[in-house]
Motif scaffolding. Structure first.
Motif, short mmCIF file in Angstrom:
data_model
loop_
_atom_site.label_atom_id
_atom_site.label_comp_id
_atom_site.label_asym_id
_atom_site.label_seq_id
_atom_site.Cartn_x
_atom_site.Cartn_y
_atom_site.Cartn_z
N GLY A 110 -41.49 -94.19 -11.29
CA GLY A 110 -40.20 -94.22 -10.61
C GLY A 110 -40.36 -94.37 -9.12
O GLY A 110 -39.62 -95.12 -8.46
N SER A 111 -41.36 -93.68 -8.56
CA SER A 111 -41.65 -93.81 -7.13
C SER A 111 -42.07 -95.23 -6.79
O SER A 111 -41.61 -95.81 -5.79
CB SER A 111 -42.77 -92.83 -6.73
N ASN A 112 -42.93 -95.81 -7.63
CA ASN A 112 -43.40 -97.17 -7.34
C ASN A 112 -42.32 -98.21 -7.60
O ASN A 112 -42.35 -99.29 -7.01
CB ASN A 112 -44.67 -97.46 -8.12
N THR A 113 -41.37 -97.90 -8.48
CA THR A 113 -40.20 -98.78 -8.61
C THR A 113 -39.45 -98.83 -7.28
O THR A 113 -39.05 -99.91 -6.81
CB THR A 113 -39.28 -98.29 -9.73
N LEU A 114 -39.26 -97.67 -6.67
CA LEU A 114 -38.60 -97.63 -5.36
C LEU A 114 -39.42 -98.39 -4.33
O LEU A 114 -38.87 -99.16 -3.52
CB LEU A 114 -38.42 -96.18 -4.90
N GLY A 139 -34.03 -102.83 -10.26
CA GLY A 139 -34.96 -101.75 -10.53
C GLY A 139 -34.29 -100.55 -11.16
O GLY A 139 -33.14 -100.24 -10.85
N VAL A 140 -35.02 -99.88 -12.05
CA VAL A 140 -34.57 -98.61 -12.62
C VAL A 140 -35.66 -97.59 -12.34
O VAL A 140 -36.78 -97.70 -12.87
CB VAL A 140 -34.30 -98.71 -14.13
N ARG A 181 -30.29 -104.71 -7.05
CA ARG A 181 -29.57 -103.68 -7.79
C ARG A 181 -30.52 -102.56 -8.18
O ARG A 181 -31.57 -102.81 -8.77
CB ARG A 181 -28.93 -104.27 -9.05
N LEU A 182 -30.16 -101.33 -7.88
CA LEU A 182 -31.02 -100.18 -8.12
C LEU A 182 -30.26 -99.09 -8.86
O LEU A 182 -29.17 -98.69 -8.45
CB LEU A 182 -31.55 -99.61 -6.80
N LEU A 183 -30.85 -98.62 -9.96
CA LEU A 183 -30.35 -97.46 -10.69
C LEU A 183 -31.39 -96.35 -10.57
O LEU A 183 -32.56 -96.54 -10.90
CB LEU A 183 -30.13 -97.80 -12.17
N VAL A 184 -30.95 -95.19 -10.07
CA VAL A 184 -31.82 -94.01 -9.96
C VAL A 184 -31.35 -93.00 -11.00
O VAL A 184 -30.16 -92.69 -11.08
CB VAL A 184 -31.78 -93.40 -8.55
N VAL A 185 -32.31 -92.46 -11.78
CA VAL A 185 -32.00 -91.53 -12.87
C VAL A 185 -32.83 -90.27 -12.68
O VAL A 185 -34.03 -90.35 -12.37
CB VAL A 185 -32.32 -92.17 -14.24
N HIS A 186 -32.20 -89.10 -12.88
CA HIS A 186 -32.96 -87.86 -12.73
C HIS A 186 -32.31 -86.76 -13.55
O HIS A 186 -31.09 -86.76 -13.75
CB HIS A 186 -33.01 -87.42 -11.26
#
Length: 759
Positions: free
Chosen positions: A627-631, A644-645, A690-695
C-alpha cells in the motif's frame, strides 16, 4: 466506492454505505456484465471457498523419528482422533480417539487447536477453546490426557476460561508450565499442585510472553524455556513503563466508544526494558537476572535457548540491528560472555532456530558476511567461523541436520530466485552443496525435516499448481506416502489457471534485471490493447514474484485477468530475493525511494517490450508495504501509474514501530532525510490519477493514524481521491462476515470503473 463528483476532499464511507454506493454507480451494459462475472468469481473464491487446498496436520514427528502423529476427523464427524502413522509403511493406529477427549463437564469431544506429546508419549497436552491475541490464537484452555489411564484433566487450578498461554511439558513430562496474567506457573500433574513462579506480572510488567513489538517483529510469543533437566525456567521479562501508548477506538460495538490502549513504540521512541531471568521450577524463589550488556531499552534480546543444563544462549541485537551477538550465560551467576558477532553496514538477521552440533561444541549460523547468505560453522568457545555452503548462492533457511552422516539440509535456489529447493552440504564444508529435490520438480518446495534428518514432510507447489504434501526419505527423496489428495481441486482449477502464468525477467533501462510474472485473460488477443494492473509489495519483508501457489490472492488476480486485464508483479531491489546481500540491502536508509523507481522502470520496460500493453491504462495496487509503494508509485510517477488502490499503507515511516522501521532505516533522529525521502506523504503533491485508500480503523499494526494524516495532506493540497474505512478491522481487514469478499470486490470495482478494459 465514491464517484469522482467529489473532487477536492476526502470522502470517508462506511462499509454499509459503500455497498449502497457501489450498487448505484452507473456502468455500461457490457461493463455491468463484466462486473457481475467478476463478482461471481470473487464469491467462489472468498465466499464459497471452492478452491480451498486439502490440509494436513498439525503433525508431529515422534521420538523414534520413524513415525509421526497427526489429527484426523473421527468417524461420524464428532471430534478428532490423534493418529500415529509409520512413515515407511503407512501403518495407522488411533493413539487417542476423539471419544477419549470428552471432558466430564462437556457432552462432546474437545476441538483440537494444537497438541503436544510428553517426551515419553505417556501424556498428551491439548490446546482448545482458543482466543486471538493480536495475530494468533495464543490464549485458551489446556487439558492433559494420561494415555494409559484415560484421565483428562484441565490445567490452571480454577483459572478463568481461555486464560492460559504457551503451556509446555517439563522434559520428564511430570509438570506443565504456562503463563497466566503475565505471570509464570508450574503445575504438577500427579496432584495438580500449582506453583506461581513470578508474582510481579501486571499491565506493565510481562513475564513469560512478550510486548506488542517483540511479538510482531521478532516473533517472540512463548517467552519461557525449560532447562534440559527440568530444574529451572528461563524467561523474558518486559517493563513497558515509558513506552508510548497508542489507543484504538471501537465506535461500533457498544453505545459509547471502547478504547484499547497498547504500548506501541514508534520509530525513535522508547522501547520496553527487557531482561532475562532464571527461576527454580518447583518453588517460588528469587529470580536470578542475566547480566546482558547495554541499555535494556536500546538492545533486543531476540532469542533464548538452553545449550545444556548449565548454559543459556542469547541472541542480542543492538538498537540499529546491524549487530547480532551470541551470548552464552551461566544461570547460576548471571554472567555472560560473547562468543560470536555477526554484523553488517546495513542490518543483520536473527537466527530463528539455533542448530547446535558436536554435543554443543559448535553451532550453525546464517550470515551474509561474504555477500551471500551462507551457513557457517562456529565453535562455541569462539574463533573464526568456517564456511559450510560453498557456492555463489543464498541459503534461505536451514531445514535440518543429520549429524551421524555429517550433513546439513538447506533451502536454496542458485539458478532461479523465484523458486525454492532442498540442498545438502557437508558440515565440514568439504564440498559444494548438492541438490536433493528432484531436478524435474520445478517450483517451490518446503520441508519439515525429522530430528534425525532421515525423513521429511515435503510440500510442493507452483504458481498454477496447488500444494501437495507427502513423506519423503532423505537424501534419496523417495516418496513414501502421499498425505494430501488434490486431484479434485486440480480438475476444478483447469479452466481457472488457463492460460498458464508467464514468468519473465524484466531488463530496465539502467541495466537492472527484475523477476516478475504476467497473467493474461483466457481470450487473449495479441492485436488488442489491454489495461495493466501491477501488484506490488516491494519492501524488505517479502517477495511477490514466486513460483508457488498463492491461494486466494492469486485467484483474485486470475479473476481480474479474466475480466480483461494483464496483471503483473515484479520484485524490485530491496526485496528479500535470493540474489545476494547487495541486492537486498541497497535500500538501507531510504526504503520506499528505490522501490517505486524500479517499479516504474519495470513498467516502462514491459510497455516497450509488449505492444498489447496500454501505456495510458496502468494501475497499481498493494497492501501494507505494498500500500505504501502504491502511494509512492502514484505520487512519484504519475506519468506511468494512472489508477491506484492503496490498502493499509504506511504514509509516514515515523509512525511505524521501532524494530521494523529502524532495522531498515536507522533512527529518525539520525536519518531525518532518509525518513523524508522514504515516506509517501511527502510526495503527495504529485498525485494526478485516481486513488483509492483503504484502511481498517482497528489496525493495531499499521495505524489508521497514518491514513488520516495522508487524508489531511491530500485535502490541504486540493487533491481528489477516494477513501474507504472498515470499522474496527485489523491490518488483515478480514474480521466479521463478508469483509474479505467485500474489500476484494471494492478493489475490483475501482479498477473496472477507472481503468476499464476495452468493450
Amino acid at each position: 466506492m465514491v464517484k469522482d463528483r467529489v473532487r477536492a476532499a476526502a470522502v470517508a464511507v462506511s462499509a454499509a454505505a459503500a455497498i449502497a454506493v457501489l450498487a448505484i454507480v452507473p456502468l455500461g451494459a457490457q461493463q455491468t456484465d463484466r462486473a457481475k462475472a467478476l463478482d461471481d468469481r470473487i464469491a467462489r473464491i472468498l465466499d464459497a471457498r471452492e478452491y480451498e487446498v486439502p490440509r494436513f496436520g498439525p503433525a508431529r514427528w515422534l521420538p523414534d523419528c520413524l513415525a509421526y502423529s497427526t489429527v484426523e476427523r473421527a468417524n461420524g464427524g464428532a471430534g478428532a482422533d490423534i493418529v500415529r502413522y509409520e512413515a515407511a509403511s503407512g501403518a495407522r493406529t488411533i493413539v487417542v480417539a476423539a471419544s477419549r477427549l470428552v471432558p466430564p463437564d462437556k457432552g462432546a469431544p474437545l476441538d483440537i487447536d494444537d497438541y503436544a506429546w510428553s517426551r515419553d508419549g505417556a501424556r498428551l497436552l491439548v490446546f482448545t477453546n482458543t482466543k486471538k491475541v493480536w495475530r494468533q490464537n495464543t490464549r485458551g484452555d489446556y487439558r492433559v490426557l494420561d494415555v494409559a489411564s484415560g484421565r483428562l484433566k484441565q490445567l490452571g487450578g480454577g483459572a478463568p476460561e481461555s486464560s492460559l498461554m504457551f503451556a509446555r511439558f517439563s522434559p520428564d513430562g511430570s509438570r506443565v508450565a504456562y503463563v497466566r496474567g503475565n505471570n509464570i506457573y508450574v503445575e504438577r500433574l500427579s496432584d495438580r499442585h500449582v506453583t506461581q513462579l513470578t508474582s510481579d506480572g501486571s499491565e506493565t510488567t510481562i513475564n513469560g510472553t512478550s510486548d506488542w513489538v517483540y511479538e510482531e517483529e521478532l516473533g517472540v510469543r512463548d517467552g519461557f524455556r525449560w532447562s534440559p533437566d527440568g530444574t529451572h525456567i528461563a524467561f523474558w521479562q518486559f517493563d513497558t513503563t515509558g513506552v508510548g501508548i497508542f489507543s484504538l477506538v471501537n465506535d461500533t460495538d457498544s453505545l459509547y466508544p471502547v478504547v484499547t490502549r497498547i504500548p506501541y513504540p514508534k520509530a525513535g521512541t522508547a522501547n520496553s526494558a527487557v531482561r532475562i531471568g532464571v527461576v527454580d521450577a518447583d518453588e517460588h524463589h528469587a529470580v536470578r537476572w542475566l547480566k546482558t550488556p547495554g541499555d535494556p531499552r536500546d538492545t533486543y534480546l531476540a532469542r533464548l535457548d538452553w545449550v545444556d543444563r548449565a548454559t543459556l544462549a542469547i541472541q542480542q541485537l543492538n538498537r540499529l540491528q546491524n549487530r547480532n551477538d551470541l551470548l552464552l550465560a551461566e544461570p547460576r551467576t548471571g554472567e555472560v560472555r560473547r562468543v560470536f558477532r555477526d554484523e553488517s553496514t546495513a542490518w543483520v538477521e536473527v537466527m530463528d532456530e539455533m542448530r547446535w552440533i558436536d554435543r554443543g561444541r559448535a553451532f550453525l549460523w546464517l550470515s551474509e558476511r561474504d555477500g551471500w547468505r551462507h551457513v557457517y560453522r562456529v565453535a562455541s568457545d569462539g574463533g573464526e567461523p568456517s564456511l559450510v555452503t560453498k557456492f555463489d548462492a543464498d541459503v534461505a533457511s536451514i531445514e535440518g541436520v543429520d549429524q551421524s552422516q555429517g550433513w546439513v539440509y538447506v533451502i536454496a535456489s542458485p539458478r532461479n530466485a523465484t523458486q525454492r529447493y532442498l540442498y545438502r552440504a557437508r558440515l565440514d564444508g568439504s564440498d559444494v552443496p548438492e541438490l536433493v529435490t528432484p531436478a524435474t520438480e520445478i517450483g517451490t518446495h518446503a520441508y519439515d525435516v525429522s530430528p534425525g534428518g532421515r525423513l521429511a514432510f515435503h510440500t510442493y507447489s507452483r504458481f498454477d499448481r496447488p500444494p501437495t504434501t507427502d513423506v519423503v526419505d532423505l537424501p534419496a527423496h523417495r516418496v513414501l506416502r502421499s498425505l494430501t489428495d488434490t486431484r479434485a481441486l486440480v480438475k476444478t482449477l483447469i479452466p481457472i489457471v488457463e492460460p498458464p502464468v508467464e514468468f519473465l525477467t524484466v531488463d530496465t533501462a539502467d541495466g537492472v534485471q527484475l523477476d516478475g510474472w504476467m497473467l493474461k485473460p483466457s481470450a487473449f488477443d495479441r492485436t488488442r490493447k489491454y489495461p495493466v494492473i501491477v501488484y506490488v509489495y516491494g519492501e524488505p519483508a517479502s517477495v511477490t514474484a514466486t513460483d508457488r501457489w498463492g491461494g486466494a490472492r492469486m485467484l483474485f488476480h486470475r479473476a481480474l485477468a479474466e475480466s480483461g486485464y494483464i496483471v503483473v508483479s515484479v520484485d524490485n531491489r530491496g526485496t528479500p530475493s535470493l540474489k545476494g546481500a547487495a541486492w537486498r540491502k541497497i535500500v538501507y536508509g531510504t526504503v520506499g525511494d528505490l522501490s517505486s523507481k524500479d517499479q516504474a522502470a519495470a513498467v516502462r520496460a514491459l510497455l516497450a517490450r509488449f505492444t498489447f500493453l496500454d501505456a495510458d491504462r496502468v494501475g497499481v495496487w498493494g497492501w501494507s508495504g505494498g500500500g505504501s509503494n502504491t502511494l509512492n508509485c502514484m505520487f512519484r510517477f504519475p506519468d506511468v501509474f494512472k489508477v491506484g488502490v492503496s490498502v493499509a499503507p504506511v504514509p509516514d515511516q515515523t509512525l511505524y514501530d521501532t524494530i521494523y522501521q529502524e532495522r531498515y532505516m536507522g533512527l529518525p533522529q539520525q536519518n531525518a532525510d532518509g525518513y523524508h525521502i522514504g515516506s509517501p506523504i511527502n510526495f503527495a503533491e504529485g498525485l494526478k490519477g485516481r486513488l483509492l485508500v483503504v484502511h481498517g480503523s482497528g489496525d493495531d499494526n499499521v495505524h489508521f493514524q497514518g491514513t488520516e494524516r495522508l487524508i489531511n495532506r491530500l485535502v490541504a493540497l486540493g487533491k481528489p481521491f477516494d477513501m474507504m474505512e472498515y470499522p474496527n478491522r485489523t491490518h488483515a481487514i478480514s474480521e466479521r462476515a463478508g469483509t474479505s469478499a467485500h474489500i476484494h470486490r471494492l478493489i475490483a470495482r475501482y479498477f473496472l470503473e477507472h481503468l476499464p478494459p476495452q468493450p
